[in-house]
Design an enzyme around this catalytic site. Sequence first.
Site, short mmCIF file in Angstrom:
data_model
loop_
_atom_site.label_atom_id
_atom_site.label_comp_id
_atom_site.label_asym_id
_atom_site.label_seq_id
_atom_site.Cartn_x
_atom_site.Cartn_y
_atom_site.Cartn_z
N GLU A 176 -5.93 -10.88 -1.21
CA GLU A 176 -6.72 -10.73 0.03
C GLU A 176 -8.21 -10.71 -0.29
O GLU A 176 -8.97 -9.92 0.28
CB GLU A 176 -6.33 -9.42 0.74
CG GLU A 176 -4.86 -9.30 1.06
CD GLU A 176 -4.51 -8.01 1.79
OE1 GLU A 176 -5.39 -7.36 2.36
OE2 GLU A 176 -3.31 -7.66 1.80
N GLU A 203 0.81 -1.24 0.00
CA GLU A 203 0.00 0.00 0.00
C GLU A 203 0.84 1.28 0.00
O GLU A 203 0.66 2.15 0.85
CB GLU A 203 -0.97 0.00 1.19
CG GLU A 203 -1.90 -1.21 1.19
CD GLU A 203 -2.76 -1.33 2.45
OE1 GLU A 203 -2.69 -0.45 3.31
OE2 GLU A 203 -3.49 -2.33 2.55
O1 G3I Z 1 -3.90 -9.18 18.88
C1 G3I Z 1 -4.55 -8.08 19.51
C2 G3I Z 1 -5.19 -8.52 20.76
O2 G3I Z 1 -4.18 -8.93 21.67
C3 G3I Z 1 -6.01 -7.38 21.33
O3 G3I Z 1 -6.70 -7.82 22.46
C4 G3I Z 1 -7.02 -6.86 20.31
C5 G3I Z 1 -7.81 -5.67 20.81
O4 G3I Z 1 -8.37 -4.97 19.73
O5 G3I Z 1 -6.31 -6.48 19.18
C6 G3I Z 1 -5.60 -7.55 18.58
O6 G3I Z 1 -4.97 -7.10 17.46
C7 G3I Z 1 -5.76 -6.81 16.34
C8 G3I Z 1 -5.40 -7.76 15.21
O7 G3I Z 1 -6.09 -7.40 14.05
C9 G3I Z 1 -5.74 -9.20 15.55
O8 G3I Z 1 -7.09 -9.35 15.69
C10 G3I Z 1 -5.49 -5.40 15.93
O9 G3I Z 1 -5.99 -4.52 16.94
C11 G3I Z 1 -6.15 -5.09 14.63
O10 G3I Z 1 -5.74 -3.81 14.17
C12 G3I Z 1 -5.72 -6.11 13.58
O11 G3I Z 1 -6.40 -5.84 12.42
C13 G3I Z 1 -5.84 -6.39 11.24
C14 G3I Z 1 -5.51 -5.24 10.28
O12 G3I Z 1 -5.11 -5.78 9.04
C15 G3I Z 1 -4.37 -4.38 10.81
O13 G3I Z 1 -3.19 -5.11 10.90
C16 G3I Z 1 -6.88 -7.31 10.64
O14 G3I Z 1 -7.04 -8.45 11.47
C17 G3I Z 1 -6.41 -7.76 9.26
O15 G3I Z 1 -7.45 -8.49 8.62
C18 G3I Z 1 -6.08 -6.54 8.40
O16 G3I Z 1 -5.61 -7.00 7.18
C19 G3I Z 1 -5.29 -5.98 6.22
C20 G3I Z 1 -4.07 -6.43 5.47
O17 G3I Z 1 -3.03 -6.69 6.37
C21 G3I Z 1 -3.65 -5.38 4.42
N1 G3I Z 1 -4.75 -5.08 3.54
C22 G3I Z 1 -6.01 -4.69 4.19
C23 G3I Z 1 -6.42 -5.77 5.18
C24 G3I Z 1 -7.75 -5.43 5.83
O18 G3I Z 1 -7.64 -4.27 6.60
#
Ligand code: G3I
Length: 385
Positions: A299, A194
């Site tokens: 994705e 991105e």
């Molecule tokens: O692991 C922690 C957990 O310990 C905590 O209790 C919880 C509280 O909110 O958060 C958890 O982490 C989260 C993680 O997902 C696991 O669930 C993060 O806050 C959250 O920001 C994270 O979101 C991910 C996001 O990317 C940011 O990294 C999504 O699962 C994931 O599907 C999303 O994927 C992205 C791709 O990497 C790039 N393209 C877009 C796509 C969708 O946004």
Amino acid sequence: MKKIRFTLTYMIYTMKKLSFLQIIAFLLLLTCASCGTQDDLIDQPPYEQPEERPDELPDELPDEQPQPTATFRDAPYLIGCAVVPSLLQNNSKYAGVVQEEMSSITPENALKMGALSRGRGSYFWDDADYLVEYAANNRMRVHGHTLIWHTDLPGWVTGFSGTKEEWIALMQEYIHEVVGRYQGSIASWDVVNEAFNDDGTYRNTIWYENIGEEYIRLAFEFAHEADPTAILFYNDYGMEYSMAKREAICTLVKDLREEGVPVHGIGLQMHIDMYRSASDLKASIQAAADCGVWVHVSEMDVACNPEKKTDFTFTEKIAQQQKDSYQAMSEALLSLPAHQRFGITFWGVCDAHSWLTPAPDAPLPFDSNFEKKPAYEGITGTFDK
Ligand code: G3I
């Protein structure tokens, strides 16, 4: 003479009634029995009569024999999904779908800098190691997501202050450490994720700010140094709806390749909704392929409730529209030469675990009970076309 005629009539009668195996057995026994007298042949039928006679065969076999149903593993390209280690470990239905259907996995979060890096030189490998080992045990490809991104960064990086050279050193150290650890076991990487805005300009990320646009070239070079066999991708969303972004990505990839930078593929995230036209999907896939690189639908999910209405219901009509999107995507990928089809990765295993839910939606080919939706058949139905 009368006895011979009777024997022949008897043989024809029995052959009509018998299966192929029984006929073979019958002929073998006849051969042995020919050592005896003709009377023996007539008086003792050369086989034991089955208690139940086989049903009469129909005069003609039906044209269409029922075919075994295709699964994702029968695809003419690799199909995979984003996975979460704790679900693989604790949810047997989730693990069952991954094992039965997927040929490739992408750690959804476990390989992001925010998950791996606990401080400079300090790493948390457990989740990533688990997934790499899981894939090896189940003979799946691992696609690494993602090395350099503007989000999901650890505090020590967002708080880092240093010269351009110090930022380059930080990035080099990180990429060498991570890619080097999984050399040979992670087949491919989203090296830069991105980097562009929708208008085709460079996104103002921490990397861009501190290193300049050169960070992209350097990231690919560092990844290649750490694992010269890995297939290296530029990954982004929006090529299906923004011509400016499509142009910017293709220009970047072509320019880098002309300079000899090891960029081997373009990942199109494809977080689309069911209103996106098939021609948009096809055009973006074709544009990526025209850069002469691997194409990864990296994705994919198809949102059915992009407006996020609270009273959303997944109707049959919506299911069909979603199926059409998945089908169009598979057809678009199949229209490319086989050597450019890296595969399709869904962003999650089933609806319940998608990043788009708990907002009401149903974006994936498996529903929240891990049952196949029409979208599944939309994809498998393209395999023999
Ligand atoms: O692991 C922690 C957990 O310990 C905590 O209790 C919880 C509280 O909110 O958060 C958890 O982490 C989260 C993680 O997902 C696991 O669930 C993060 O806050 C959250 O920001 C994270 O979101 C991910 C996001 O990317 C940011 O990294 C999504 O699962 C994931 O599907 C999303 O994927 C992205 C791709 O990497 C790039 N393209 C877009 C796509 C969708 O946004």
